[in-house]
Design a protein around this motif. Structure first.
Motif: not given
Lengths: 433, 424
Positions: B221-246
């Motif tokens: 689960p510790e690794g899982g927490q890390k994975l979850l946090r990385t995933l969320e960070r990536e989602s934030r970046r994705l949102e930023a990229v979409l905003a940038w494209r617009r």
């Protein structure tokens, strides 16, 4: 001995191939470690042992002595036990019927410690599971309940701190339960919890809700990105082209110099052309024409191929000349991966990964083995060409008298004609002398 | 710091530019603060080092890590110049910038925009660091056995080596190939087992079972927490990229104004400053190999064509000259032209109907059913088998060529018996 520059080139090529294989092997071994660990029995987290060792992580309480609870602890245990029993009674009355049919779900680590129970542990009814378990194994059930009872039912992945606190909390009732039901104590005593293996209980696993949410959000964002990519807004694209043109005209570098990347790309294209042409030539030369029509077509094809080869050569010579007179700009950062000729070319990368469906272990193994085989063949062919370029001139230039020539011949034959797998034997024919 | 923005064209909403720049800076890894961009327009020196570092991150092919962070600014600057130069960056002013980060932020901003205009930089950087949730297999062979990290320079073998050392290296390589095959077979077996044991677990019905990453997350689960946090960070970046494209068009209008503030450069003098290449070995030998191959092919063709042409002319004289004869000949010519044209297109076209690049997520299904956009292993196997056959033919042909050549060279010397190893 081979001349110095030739040696350097050959060794560099072979060493490069060796390094690439080593890297891939490392990746495979890492993956194997993870997979093997997953298929073995999963270790319970922390130190969930029945003999209570002093927990080093906690500094909140003194480590509890082995089986001698203090009177205060006992009193607390009594309260806790009573509260739990009451909860059990209430819950059991409500949901006894539907419980058995619920699919077991793994929400937290606790299932690792009590895998034998099929009690579901929905966060809202901690006592329920405890109630169930108390029929069979009270201690385990209690331990199971303390985790949700901690008041964080949504917390799917409890931290270490939580676990140890839960651990302390769980260990406390144990002696209490042992006191309560003396006959249970021996069975509850140091009995290692049944190990969790993927094989037996893998299908019980469930992904935590937080992760599911994050993963689905992530994948939908990637899909959005892909669709936005393909339908790039017109004004953005126009603005970009305009900007690039403006920068080109406003800059001093008027004549676009061939970048190393472009040289590489052109060389790659011509290499592909070469292999395709060669294959086609082989086909035509080995075909036996049946009638004059086929013969004519064969002749025309060969002449056409000849013209194409000539064109490619010309382009290559031009490229070489351009490269020689103005040295190409230094290689781009790092070594660009040598795209194999088998690769179809630069398709648009899709940002969200698609699926690759396989139906059996055999199929997956065949697929992976073929991929590796094609990559190895690529490497082999490249090495073959390099070796041909280096060794054949040496063999033809060397003097046949010296003994080293025979070694060279033998080695060249083995490397070039047998892929290094077999070596031929040379016998001196004494009858000639 | 509120700066009055100059809007050259109509249609740009007030406030759209700061949004665009903010989205851009969020979408890039360790992107600089939006102010850096604005300061760079005015060529402020304090914005310079951040932009050098950003360009270095963008241009470096190696994944970000501690190793990259510890490289000195001067070295980073030099490598950036070299990389931009090799991509054909036209502005000379960049090459002349001092490498200590004291000035030149406007030029660096222009360079960054040039890169952004040429390709989807934020997406590519995201894809590099993407969190793979599934077990992935790449379909294309581009990087199958390529070394991604520049190899450490080997200090030995600087002098002449014995050819037997080359043989030894080759033997070592063959052993490594065999090792790879067996390791990979084992990995596939284990992977398949894990997929089998966890069937029915995944919330996504399409996938059906867990991947190794997901199972590992449950086990640890510790690794899982890390994975979850990385995933969320990536989602934030994705949102930023979409905003940038617009918000992009506004940014380009602004960049045009930045370019306008620079004086146009004089055409280059004859000599360009040379840079130390990042990797010393250049792919020049490749050209030589291809040239040689084509020349051999040309020779072969010349002989064959001459022979056949002569034979054909002799035969054709014997036949009649009727109209159907010439019609047939014309038809043949057209067919051949079409075929050869198709052949040429095979290598001229950069992107054919090839399967998508990039990794695919492995999914085990007993029935092997697949959707429209999914790939089936069976089809891939067919393609790979034909590729394999093709490559084997090429290799055999090359080896045959060598055999002939060596036989010719060795045959010159009498008094030796060559015993070939037993055939396959």
């Amino acid at each position: 001995m081979l001349p110095a520059d030739c040696s350097r080139r050959l060794v560099a090529e072979l060493q490069g191939a060796l390094d690439a294989c080593a890297q891939r092997q490392l990746q495979l071994e890492q993956s194997l470690r993870v997979c093997r660990r997953l298929l073995q029995a999963w270790e319970p987290p922390g130190t969930w042992t029945w003999e209570p060792p002093p927990e080093p992580e906690t500094n909140e309480e003194d480590p509890l002595p082995a089986c001698t609870p203090s009177p205060q602890d006992l009193k607390e245990l009594e309260f806790l036990t009573q509260a739990l029993e009451k909860a059990v009674r209430v819950r059991r009355g409500i949901t006894k019927a539907g419980e058995r049919n619920k699919a077991p779900s793994l929400k937290s680590r606790s299932i690792v410690t009590s895998p034998g129970t099929t009690a579901s542990t929905p966060p809202q009814s901690p006592g329920q599971a405890g109630g169930h378990a108390s029929d069979t194994r009270p201690t385990k059930g209690l331990r199971q309940t303390t985790v949700p009872a901690k008041g964080r039912p949504e917390r799917q992945l409890p931290s270490v701190r939580d676990r140890t606190r839960a651990g302390i909390g769980a260990r406390a009732p144990r002696p209490g339960a042992g006191l309560r039901n003396q006959h249970m104590a021996p069975s509850a005593a140091p009995q290692a919890p049944e190990a969790f293996t993927l094989k037996e209980k893998g299908h019980l696993l469930r992904l935590p809700a937080a992760f599911r949410k994050a993963a689905s959000q992530n994948s939908s964002l990637w899909v959005q990105l892909s669709s936005m990519q393909t339908s790039d807004s017109m004004d953005a694209a126009a603005a970009k082209t305009q900007f690039l043109q403006n920068i080109q005209t406003a800059s001093g570098g008027s004549q676009p110099r061939l970048s190393a990347a472009e040289v590489e790309a052109e060389a790659r294209r011509l290499r592909k052309a070469c292999s395709l042409l060669r294959l086609r030539v082989r086909e035509e030369l080995s075909a036996a024409p049946m009638d004059w029509m086929q013969e004519y077509r064969c002749l025309l094809t060969l002449e056409g191929l000849q013209a194409m080869v000539g064109q490619c050569l010309q382009r290559l010579q031009e490229l070489r000349a351009a490269v020689a007179e103005r040295p190409p700009l230094p290689c781009p950062v790092g070594r660009p991966p040598r795209a194999s000729p088998s690769c179809g070319g630069r398709a648009e990368p899709t940002w969200s990964p698609q699926l690759l469906v396989y139906s059996s272990t055999q199929e997956l193994q065949t697929l992976a083995a073929l991929k590796l085989r094609v990559a190895v063949l690529d490497q082999q062919i490249h090495l073959e060409k390099v070796l041909m370029a280096e060794l054949l001139p040496l063999v033809s230039a060397a003097q046949p008298e010296g003994p080293s020539w025979l070694t060279l011949c033998r080695a060249a034959h083995s490397l070039l004609c047998e892929g290094g797998a077999r070596v031929l034997t040379i016998l001196r024919d004494e009858s000639v002398d | 710091m509120r700066r009055r923005r100059v809007d050259p064209a109509a249609g740009a909403r007030a406030g759209a530019l700061p949004e665009a720049i903010a989205a851009l800076s969020r979408s890039l890894p360790s992107g600089p603060r939006p102010e850096i961009f604005r300061r760079a327009k005015f060529d402020r020196p304090e914005a310079t080092s951040a932009l050098w570092q950003l360009l270095f991150r963008v241009l470096s092919p190696l994944p970000a890590g501690n190793a990259l962070a510890s490289i000195a600014l001067e070295v980073q600057a030099r490598l950036v110049k070299s990389a931009l130069c090799s991509q054909g960056y036209p502005r000379l002013a960049l090459a002349q910038l001092p490498e200590d980060g004291s000035q030149g932020s406007r030029e660096l901003l222009l360079a960054l925009s040039w890169l952004l205009a040429r390709g989807p930089v934020p997406e590519q950087m995201l894809a590099q660091t993407r969190v793979p949730l599934g077990d992935e297999m790449t379909v294309c062979q581009c990087e199958a056995l390529a070394s991604l990290v520049p190899p450490a320079p080997h200090m030995e073998a600087e002098g002449p080596v014995d050819v037997r050392h080359v043989q030894w290296l080759m033997g070592k390589l063959r052993f490594r190939w065999r090792q790879l095959v067996s390791s990979q077979q084992e990995q596939c077996a284990l992977l398949s087992k894990i997929h089998l044991y966890t069937r029915g677990c995944h919330s996504d019905q399409n996938l059906g079972h867990l991947s190794v990453t997901e199972a590992e997350m449950l086990r640890d689960p510790e690794g899982g927490q890390k994975l979850l946090r990385t995933l969320e960070r990536e989602s934030r970046r994705l949102e930023a990229v979409l905003a940038w494209r617009r918000a992009e068009p506004v940014f380009w209008q602004w960049m045009d104004t930045v370019l306008g503030t620079c004086a146009p450069e004089a055409p280059a003098a004859a000599s360009q400053p040379t840079f130390l290449p990042w990797v010393p070995e250049c792919g020049d030998g490749e050209l030589e190999l291809v040239v040689r191959e084509l020349q051999t092919l040309e020779e072969e063709l010349r002989e064959a064509v001459e022979r056949r042409r002569v034979a054909w002319e002799a035969k054709a004289r014997g036949c009649g000259r009727g109209p159907e004869w010439s019609a047939a000949r014309r038809a043949s010519r057209e067919t051949v032209e079409k075929e050869l044209g198709a052949l040429q297109r095979c290598w001229e076209q950069e992107s054919g109907p090839a399967p998508a690049h990039g990794p695919h997520r492995l999914v085990r299904r007993e029935d092997g059913a697949a959707g429209d956009r999914d790939l089936r292993a069976a089809e891939l196997i067919r393609t790979l088998r034909s590729q394999e056959a093709c490559l084997e033919a090429v290799l055999r042909q090359l080896q045959g060529q060598c055999r002939q050549e060596l036989a010719r060279l060795a045959g010159a010397l009498p008094g030796l018996i060559w015993i070939l190893p037993p055939g396959r």
